[in-house]
Design a protein around this motif. Structure first.
Motif, PDB file in Angstrom:
ATOM      1  N   UNK A   1     -10.273  -1.650  -7.534  1.00 30.75           N
ATOM      2  CA  UNK A   1      -8.535  -1.340  -7.514  1.00 30.75           C
ATOM      3  C   UNK A   1      -8.306  -0.942  -5.834  1.00 30.75           C
ATOM      4  N   UNK A   2      -9.274  -0.056  -5.599  1.00 31.77           N
ATOM      5  CA  UNK A   2      -9.301   0.585  -4.596  1.00 31.77           C
ATOM      6  C   UNK A   2      -9.081  -0.375  -3.195  1.00 31.77           C
ATOM      7  N   UNK A   3     -10.024  -1.271  -3.373  1.00 32.92           N
ATOM      8  CA  UNK A   3     -10.149  -2.527  -2.327  1.00 32.92           C
ATOM      9  C   UNK A   3      -8.825  -3.201  -2.425  1.00 32.92           C
ATOM     10  N   UNK A   4      -8.461  -3.430  -3.692  1.00 37.77           N
ATOM     11  CA  UNK A   4      -7.213  -4.140  -3.562  1.00 37.77           C
ATOM     12  C   UNK A   4      -5.951  -3.572  -2.951  1.00 37.77           C
ATOM     13  N   UNK A   5      -5.808  -2.350  -3.267  1.00 37.15           N
ATOM     14  CA  UNK A   5      -4.805  -1.630  -2.538  1.00 37.15           C
ATOM     15  C   UNK A   5      -4.969  -1.660  -1.058  1.00 37.15           C
ATOM     16  N   UNK A   6      -6.379  -1.341  -0.613  1.00 37.37           N
ATOM     17  CA  UNK A   6      -6.616  -1.193   0.861  1.00 37.37           C
ATOM     18  C   UNK A   6      -6.446  -2.615   1.520  1.00 37.37           C
ATOM     19  N   UNK A   7      -6.848  -3.427   0.758  1.00 39.18           N
ATOM     20  CA  UNK A   7      -6.781  -4.814   1.168  1.00 39.18           C
ATOM     21  C   UNK A   7      -5.425  -5.295   1.525  1.00 39.18           C
ATOM     22  N   UNK A   8      -4.508  -4.742   0.707  1.00 39.89           N
ATOM     23  CA  UNK A   8      -3.112  -5.149   1.178  1.00 39.89           C
ATOM     24  C   UNK A   8      -2.684  -4.660   2.607  1.00 39.89           C
ATOM     25  N   UNK A   9      -3.464  -3.981   3.279  1.00 36.99           N
ATOM     26  CA  UNK A   9      -2.978  -3.438   4.573  1.00 36.99           C
ATOM     27  C   UNK A   9      -1.801  -2.370   4.518  1.00 36.99           C
ATOM     28  N   UNK A  10      -0.826  -2.564   5.403  1.00 38.81           N
ATOM     29  CA  UNK A  10       0.155  -1.760   5.514  1.00 38.81           C
ATOM     30  C   UNK A  10       1.153  -1.888   4.340  1.00 38.81           C
ATOM     31  N   UNK A  11       1.010  -2.799   3.442  1.00 35.12           N
ATOM     32  CA  UNK A  11       1.797  -2.999   2.208  1.00 35.12           C
ATOM     33  C   UNK A  11       1.089  -2.320   1.015  1.00 35.12           C
ATOM     34  N   UNK A  12      -0.163  -1.550   1.428  1.00 37.89           N
ATOM     35  CA  UNK A  12      -0.900  -0.922   0.260  1.00 37.89           C
ATOM     36  C   UNK A  12       0.000   0.274  -0.088  1.00 37.89           C
ATOM     37  N   UNK A  13       0.567   1.223   0.899  1.00 36.70           N
ATOM     38  CA  UNK A  13       1.125   2.431   0.687  1.00 36.70           C
ATOM     39  C   UNK A  13       2.463   2.059   0.063  1.00 36.70           C
ATOM     40  N   UNK A  14       3.010   0.849   0.292  1.00 37.29           N
ATOM     41  CA  UNK A  14       4.320   0.731  -0.275  1.00 37.29           C
ATOM     42  C   UNK A  14       4.309   0.394  -1.761  1.00 37.29           C
ATOM     43  N   UNK A  15       3.075  -0.507  -2.224  1.00 33.20           N
ATOM     44  CA  UNK A  15       2.845  -0.665  -3.391  1.00 33.20           C
ATOM     45  C   UNK A  15       2.860   0.425  -4.220  1.00 33.20           C
ATOM     46  N   UNK A  16       1.988   1.339  -3.766  1.00 35.41           N
ATOM     47  CA  UNK A  16       1.685   2.697  -4.461  1.00 35.41           C
ATOM     48  C   UNK A  16       3.342   3.524  -4.486  1.00 35.41           C
ATOM     49  N   UNK A  17       3.900   3.483  -3.371  1.00 34.02           N
ATOM     50  CA  UNK A  17       5.107   4.466  -3.596  1.00 34.02           C
ATOM     51  C   UNK A  17       6.235   3.534  -4.400  1.00 34.02           C
ATOM     52  N   UNK A  18       6.262   2.354  -4.359  1.00 35.11           N
ATOM     53  CA  UNK A  18       7.246   1.691  -5.158  1.00 35.11           C
ATOM     54  C   UNK A  18       6.776   1.831  -6.728  1.00 35.11           C
ATOM     55  N   UNK A  19       5.522   1.624  -6.686  1.00 31.90           N
ATOM     56  CA  UNK A  19       5.027   1.560  -8.200  1.00 31.90           C
ATOM     57  C   UNK A  19       5.257   2.918  -8.867  1.00 31.90           C
TER      58      UNK A  19
ATOM     59  N   UNK B   1      -1.908   8.283   4.138  1.00 30.37           N
ATOM     60  CA  UNK B   1      -0.759   7.527   3.856  1.00 30.37           C
ATOM     61  C   UNK B   1      -0.166   7.226   2.499  1.00 30.37           C
ATOM     62  N   UNK B   2      -0.912   7.774   1.583  1.00 28.54           N
ATOM     63  CA  UNK B   2      -0.503   7.862  -0.050  1.00 28.54           C
ATOM     64  C   UNK B   2       0.070   9.240  -0.324  1.00 28.54           C
ATOM     65  N   UNK B   3       0.127  10.156   0.620  1.00 28.67           N
ATOM     66  CA  UNK B   3       0.655  11.579   0.250  1.00 28.67           C
ATOM     67  C   UNK B   3       2.184  11.970   0.538  1.00 28.67           C
ATOM     68  N   UNK B   4       2.335  13.084   0.908  1.00 31.79           N
ATOM     69  CA  UNK B   4       3.382  13.695   1.008  1.00 31.79           C
ATOM     70  C   UNK B   4       4.350  12.832   2.163  1.00 31.79           C
ATOM     71  N   UNK B   5       3.715  12.418   3.333  1.00 28.50           N
ATOM     72  CA  UNK B   5       4.520  11.970   4.408  1.00 28.50           C
ATOM     73  C   UNK B   5       5.224  10.711   3.886  1.00 28.50           C
ATOM     74  N   UNK B   6       4.648  10.006   3.048  1.00 32.33           N
ATOM     75  CA  UNK B   6       5.418   8.688   2.302  1.00 32.33           C
ATOM     76  C   UNK B   6       6.643   9.120   1.832  1.00 32.33           C
ATOM     77  N   UNK B   7       6.583  10.152   1.165  1.00 39.18           N
ATOM     78  CA  UNK B   7       7.861  10.512   0.363  1.00 39.18           C
ATOM     79  C   UNK B   7       9.071  11.027   1.220  1.00 39.18           C
ATOM     80  N   UNK B   8       8.793  11.605   2.474  1.00 40.02           N
ATOM     81  CA  UNK B   8       9.641  12.377   2.968  1.00 40.02           C
ATOM     82  C   UNK B   8      10.825  11.572   3.711  1.00 40.02           C
ATOM     83  N   UNK B   9      10.733  10.152   3.894  1.00 41.69           N
ATOM     84  CA  UNK B   9      11.898   9.561   4.152  1.00 41.69           C
ATOM     85  C   UNK B   9      13.242   9.571   3.036  1.00 41.69           C
ATOM     86  N   UNK B  10      12.688   9.301   1.966  1.00 42.08           N
ATOM     87  CA  UNK B  10      13.454   9.227   0.671  1.00 42.08           C
ATOM     88  C   UNK B  10      13.805  10.327   0.260  1.00 42.08           C
TER      89      UNK B  10
END
Length: 537
Positions: free
Chosen positions: A212-230, A288-297
């Motif tokens: 699962x980690x490789x799948x998310x990390x393999x998504x590159x810059x979209x990995x954090x987006x998948x996590x944040x939106x999910x 990239x998966x922590x607080x900083x990603x939430x701050x814009x919203x």
């Protein structure tokens, strides 16, 4: 609350209940993270060089003390989950369930140690052997480090044993060991046997999490987006904690060597680097998966949405909703609690919530691409100051206000256009008047009319089970037709989520624990044979 007839959990309800139990250790983690962040920041050489007054020996002792105390939660995180899960899920005798959780976690690791010793793997101090078998010191025991997932397995097993055996009756000769005393006893035996299986089955669990980690990390810059939106998409159903725990505490959130120790999970990596004196800066792959990603919203987007809802309300209603919106913005910006705002538009405009979820995920990606490195859990102004500003410009904290301002403008434009164009009934635009809310009793500590809320839920006799998470009451009711959504909303409920014919959630906000406690008092009073008349809280 008095015991009600036991209900059988559906799989959906089970995962909701499991996710709710994560909040007790996570709340402590958040607080300890702030203490650790302040202590480590103000005791660093860079900050002392910038502000020499902080080099005072007394102040430094205080800051080091804060760091030490703050690191507690991260040192004992798995055992806290093993205790919190049966504590939170048990319907009665919760103290016994929690005690059994500790017993089960300890016995599991002792059994693993026994197996590894019997097959010749232990004892050893060879770093290569320890790393190959993922062996760490856990509560002073050399054992396989199963992390949070192992603790969750222990917690679930202990919960099931507790529910099955906490009222067991044994023959008279063994009666002393019956009832609640039997729970830690049977836990010792069962988890002792499970511990013998862990070395055989754990590699398969580890492989799945790593995949699962490789799948998310393999998504590159979209990995954090998948996590944040999910996370946002799962939030209305109360299931976001499962995804969050996987990323924060397991290999799915990455693995890194910190201070000579292999650490897994985005939050665990961040906190390990925070407390490691030889580490400078934070890993971008973790933050990239922590607080900083939430701050814009959280700091920009949702306040912009709230302002749009205020401007779109009917002029005569704006004064009525101003307090609601302001309290929601404060909860979001200061506390990192978004539901008081999100549930104002989730049910009346699901499409807006979908846009919000995607924009939240996009915020995670933008922060990652810009190289911002601000950790912790909440994405609020406290995290911004403690883990951004106090750690210097290396965190690139100065980019957060810029991106948040863009998100503020974007949300405001999208929400104002959508609300007016499609006539969305956000607060203050309703055409039908809500039932009048009765005055709040002067003795109410929560500030809510709890007797009216109970009545709108169908009365004490309609409540089968009652619990709460951070912002919501979680209930099972005997007859859903007795639940009056309009009256609940008239008494300041932000939203009502009907999960199925017997289960619902009532979104209250930050004061939900007080509301739940007052409901418990009223339900107990109604159930008491001596209660001549309802107790007013």
């Amino acid at each position: 609350m008095p015991a009600h007839k036991k209900q059988r959990f559906t799989l959906w309800e089970f995962f909701q209940s499991l996710g709710k139990t994560f909040m007790l250790p996570v709340a402590l983690l958040s607080f300890c993270g702030i203490m650790l962040g302040i202590g480590s920041s103000l005791s660093s050489r860079d900050v002392i060089t910038l502000l020499p007054v902080l080099g005072n020996p007394v102040l430094q002792l205080i800051f080091v003390w804060m760091s030490k105390v703050g690191s507690f939660a991260f040192s004992f995180l798995p055992v806290m989950f093993a205790i919190a899960i049966p504590l939170g899920m048990a319907r009665e005798n919760k103290g016994v369930a929690a005690f059994s959780g500790f017993v089960g976690f300890t016995v599991l690791n002792l059994a693993v140690n026994f197996y590894l010793t019997a097959n010749g793997t232990l004892p050893t101090t060879d770093p290569a052997v320890l790393k190959a078998n993922n062996i760490q010191m856990i509560l002073g025991i050399q054992s396989i480090d199963t992390g949070i997932l192992g603790a969750v397995i222990v917690g679930i097993i202990v919960y099931r044993l507790h529910e099955r055996f906490n009222t067991i009756r044994l023959p008279d000769a063994l009666a002393f060991f019956g009832g609640t005393r039997f729970v830690p006893i049977v836990t010792t035996v069962v988890l002792g046997l499970v511990g013998l299986l862990i070395p055989l089955i754990w590699p398969f669990f580890a492989a799945g999490i790593t995949g699962l980690g490789r799948l998310i990390q393999g998504a590159g810059v979209f990995g954090p987006m998948i996590f944040g939106s999910g996370e946002r998409f799962l939030l209305p159903f109360g299931l976001q904690h499962i995804l969050v725990a996987l990323i924060r505490f397991t290999e799915a959130g990455g693995t890194l060597d910190v201070c000579g120790r292999e650490v897994s999970g985005a939050l665990t990596i961040f906190q390990a680097q925070l407390s490691c004196p030889t580490t400078h800066g934070f890993s971008e792959s973790a933050t990239q998966f922590l607080s900083q990603g939430k701050m814009p919203a959280f700091l920009g987007g949702l306040p912009g949405a709230a302002l749009a809802m205020y401007h779109c309300a009917k002029p005569e209603n704006r004064h009525k909703i101003k307090g609601l919106l302001i309290s929601g913005v404060v909860a979001c910006v200061v506390g990192g609690t978004t539901e008081p705002i999100e549930f104002l538009f989730l049910f009346v405009a699901p499409a807006l919530y979908v846009i919000h979820a995607f924009l939240t995920g996009l915020g995670f990606t933008v922060m990652s691409v810009l190289g911002v490195t601000i950790g912790n859990t909440d994405g609020n102004i406290i995290d911004f100051v403690v883990f951004g500003i106090l750690h210097g410009t290396a965190t690139k904290w100065y980019l957060v206000p810029v991106v948040a301002a863009i998100w503020f403008a974007g949300y405001y434009a999208i929400f104002r256009f959508s609300i007016t164009r499609f006539n969305i009934k956000t607060p203050g635009r309703e055409s039908d008047s809500l039932p009048a809310a009765a005055a709040v009793p002067s003795s109410s500590k929560s500030g809510y009319n709890v007797p009216a809320i109970l009545s709108a839920l169908g009365g004490a006799g309609n409540i089968v089970s009652l619990d709460n998470c951070i912002t919501r009451l979680r209930l099972s009711v005997a007859d859903m037709t007795l639940v009056d959504d309009a009256t609940l909303k008239a008494n300041r409920a932000i939203g009502v989520v009907h999960l199925n014919e017997h289960n619902l959630q009532v979104v209250i906000g930050p004061q939900v624990q007080s509301v739940k406690d007052e409901l418990d008092v009223l339900i107990r009073a109604a159930a008491s044979p001596a209660a001549a008349e309802p107790l007013i809280v």
